[in-house]
Design a protein around this motif. Structure first.
Motif, PDB file in Angstrom:
ATOM      1  N   PRO A  53     -82.844 -50.251  81.118  1.00 25.39           N
ATOM      2  CA  PRO A  53     -84.056 -49.444  80.954  1.00 25.39           C
ATOM      3  C   PRO A  53     -85.236 -50.351  80.594  1.00 25.39           C
ATOM      4  CG  PRO A  53     -82.228 -48.519  79.693  1.00 25.39           C
ATOM      5  CD  PRO A  53     -81.788 -49.875  80.180  1.00 25.39           C
ATOM      6  N   LEU A  54     -86.406 -50.033  81.101  1.00 22.54           N
ATOM      7  CA  LEU A  54     -87.575 -50.884  80.853  1.00 22.54           C
ATOM      8  C   LEU A  54     -88.028 -50.839  79.393  1.00 22.54           C
ATOM      9  CD1 LEU A  54     -87.722 -50.309  84.031  1.00 22.54           C
ATOM     10  CD2 LEU A  54     -90.144 -50.810  83.783  1.00 22.54           C
ATOM     11  N   ASN A  55     -87.929 -49.669  78.783  1.00 22.37           N
ATOM     12  CA  ASN A  55     -88.583 -49.476  77.479  1.00 22.37           C
ATOM     13  C   ASN A  55     -87.610 -49.639  76.320  1.00 22.37           C
ATOM     14  OD1 ASN A  55     -87.311 -47.031  78.436  1.00 22.37           O
ATOM     15  ND2 ASN A  55     -88.328 -45.961  76.758  1.00 22.37           N
ATOM     16  N   TRP A  56     -88.140 -50.228  75.228  1.00 23.63           N
ATOM     17  CA  TRP A  56     -87.406 -50.305  73.969  1.00 23.63           C
ATOM     18  C   TRP A  56     -87.866 -49.215  73.012  1.00 23.63           C
ATOM     19  CZ3 TRP A  56     -87.209 -56.232  72.502  1.00 23.63           C
ATOM     20  CH2 TRP A  56     -86.323 -56.879  73.376  1.00 23.63           C
ATOM     21  N   ARG A  57     -89.127 -48.811  73.168  1.00 26.26           N
ATOM     22  CA  ARG A  57     -89.671 -47.748  72.325  1.00 26.26           C
ATOM     23  C   ARG A  57     -89.903 -46.507  73.180  1.00 26.26           C
ATOM     24  NH1 ARG A  57     -94.584 -48.663  70.752  1.00 26.26           N
ATOM     25  NH2 ARG A  57     -94.925 -50.489  72.035  1.00 26.26           N
ATOM     26  N   GLU A  58     -89.854 -45.366  72.528  1.00 27.77           N
ATOM     27  CA  GLU A  58     -89.997 -44.098  73.233  1.00 27.77           C
ATOM     28  C   GLU A  58     -91.290 -44.051  74.029  1.00 27.77           C
ATOM     29  OE1 GLU A  58     -89.774 -40.789  70.627  1.00 27.77           O
ATOM     30  OE2 GLU A  58     -89.810 -39.304  72.233  1.00 27.77           O
ATOM     31  N   ASP A  59     -91.174 -43.816  75.305  1.00 26.98           N
ATOM     32  CA  ASP A  59     -92.301 -43.600  76.214  1.00 26.98           C
ATOM     33  C   ASP A  59     -93.224 -44.817  76.352  1.00 26.98           C
ATOM     34  OD1 ASP A  59     -91.283 -41.050  76.551  1.00 26.98           O
ATOM     35  OD2 ASP A  59     -92.629 -40.175  75.042  1.00 26.98           O
ATOM     36  N   ALA A  60     -92.771 -45.993  75.961  1.00 23.38           N
ATOM     37  CA  ALA A  60     -93.589 -47.208  76.046  1.00 23.38           C
ATOM     38  C   ALA A  60     -93.231 -47.969  77.326  1.00 23.38           C
ATOM     39  CB  ALA A  60     -93.374 -48.091  74.820  1.00 23.38           C
ATOM     40  N   PHE A  61     -94.031 -47.765  78.366  1.00 21.58           N
ATOM     41  CA  PHE A  61     -93.757 -48.387  79.664  1.00 21.58           C
ATOM     42  C   PHE A  61     -94.884 -49.282  80.140  1.00 21.58           C
ATOM     43  CE2 PHE A  61     -90.911 -44.798  79.576  1.00 21.58           C
ATOM     44  CZ  PHE A  61     -89.757 -45.306  80.142  1.00 21.58           C
ATOM     45  N   LEU A  62     -96.032 -49.230  79.487  1.00 22.63           N
ATOM     46  CA  LEU A  62     -97.173 -50.034  79.919  1.00 22.63           C
ATOM     47  C   LEU A  62     -97.329 -51.247  79.024  1.00 22.63           C
ATOM     48  CD1 LEU A  62     -99.554 -47.038  80.600  1.00 22.63           C
ATOM     49  CD2 LEU A  62     -98.682 -48.618  82.328  1.00 22.63           C
ATOM     50  N   ASP A  63     -97.899 -52.323  79.585  1.00 18.93           N
ATOM     51  CA  ASP A  63     -98.159 -53.511  78.783  1.00 18.93           C
ATOM     52  C   ASP A  63     -99.328 -53.227  77.826  1.00 18.93           C
ATOM     53  OD1 ASP A  63    -100.384 -53.583  80.429  1.00 18.93           O
ATOM     54  OD2 ASP A  63    -100.145 -55.677  80.978  1.00 18.93           O
ATOM     55  N   MET A  64     -99.633 -54.211  76.995  1.00 17.46           N
ATOM     56  CA  MET A  64    -100.640 -53.978  75.953  1.00 17.46           C
ATOM     57  C   MET A  64    -102.011 -53.663  76.530  1.00 17.46           C
ATOM     58  SD  MET A  64     -99.503 -56.645  72.983  1.00 17.46           S
ATOM     59  CE  MET A  64    -100.861 -56.218  71.947  1.00 17.46           C
ATOM     60  N   SER A  65    -102.288 -54.151  77.733  1.00 18.69           N
ATOM     61  CA  SER A  65    -103.588 -53.875  78.351  1.00 18.69           C
ATOM     62  C   SER A  65    -103.617 -52.496  79.005  1.00 18.69           C
ATOM     63  CB  SER A  65    -103.910 -54.946  79.397  1.00 18.69           C
ATOM     64  OG  SER A  65    -103.071 -54.785  80.541  1.00 18.69           O
ATOM     65  N   GLY A  66    -102.444 -51.891  79.184  1.00 19.16           N
ATOM     66  CA  GLY A  66    -102.358 -50.604  79.861  1.00 19.16           C
ATOM     67  C   GLY A  66    -102.498 -50.719  81.365  1.00 19.16           C
ATOM     68  N   THR A  67    -102.419 -51.944  81.876  1.00 19.59           N
ATOM     69  CA  THR A  67    -102.659 -52.187  83.298  1.00 19.59           C
ATOM     70  C   THR A  67    -101.377 -52.175  84.120  1.00 19.59           C
ATOM     71  OG1 THR A  67    -104.512 -53.585  82.670  1.00 19.59           O
ATOM     72  CG2 THR A  67    -103.712 -53.794  84.942  1.00 19.59           C
ATOM     73  N   TYR A  68    -100.323 -52.723  83.554  1.00 21.89           N
ATOM     74  CA  TYR A  68     -99.078 -52.884  84.307  1.00 21.89           C
ATOM     75  C   TYR A  68     -97.923 -52.181  83.614  1.00 21.89           C
ATOM     76  CZ  TYR A  68    -101.610 -56.627  86.633  1.00 21.89           C
ATOM     77  OH  TYR A  68    -102.541 -57.334  87.340  1.00 21.89           O
TER      78      TYR A  68
END
Ligand code: FES
Length: 112
Positions: A53-68
């Motif tokens: 799975p991509l995410n370690w935290r709930e619903d966290a799929f975007l990088d810090m910039s929110g771009t990718y």
């Protein structure tokens, strides 16, 4: 044809994405949906690098910039629109699309 309801649009307000685990034929099918401008896109929550799975935290799929889209395991970055890895250990590979549609304020899974 109306598919299974996944979540509401407002569920994306906090992180821009939402993880949903579907059950199909007795098997767990982890997917996520992500806001992309006026659109909502869906992908299987399985990184092409190590099928985690991509995410370690709930619903966290975007990088810090929110771009990718971002895989927390080894740092792969994916283009939101295409799911293609543009940086990281699986560069050139892609997330598997999970077709969704928006019906009013509801995000619905296409039949798979
Ligand atoms: S499992 Fe996603 S980058 Fe390794």
């Amino acid at each position: 044809m109306t598919g299974q309801i996944l979540c509401r649009l407002q569920d994306l307000d906090t992180t821009g994405a939402k993880e949903i685990v579907l059950e199909r034929d007795g098997a767990r099918v982890p997917v996520f949906v992500v806001q992309y401008g006026p659109h909502v896109l869906g992908y299987m929550n399985s990184c092409p690098h190590a099928r985690l799975p991509l995410n370690w935290r709930e619903d966290a799929f975007l990088d810090m910039s929110g771009t990718y889209l971002f895989c927390a395991n080894h740092g792969a970055h994916f283009d939101v629109a295409t799911g293609k890895c543009i940086r990281g250990p699986c560069k050139g590979q892609s997330l598997t699309p999970f077709p969704v549609s928006v019906d009013g304020d509801t995000i619905v899974a296409a039949e798979i």
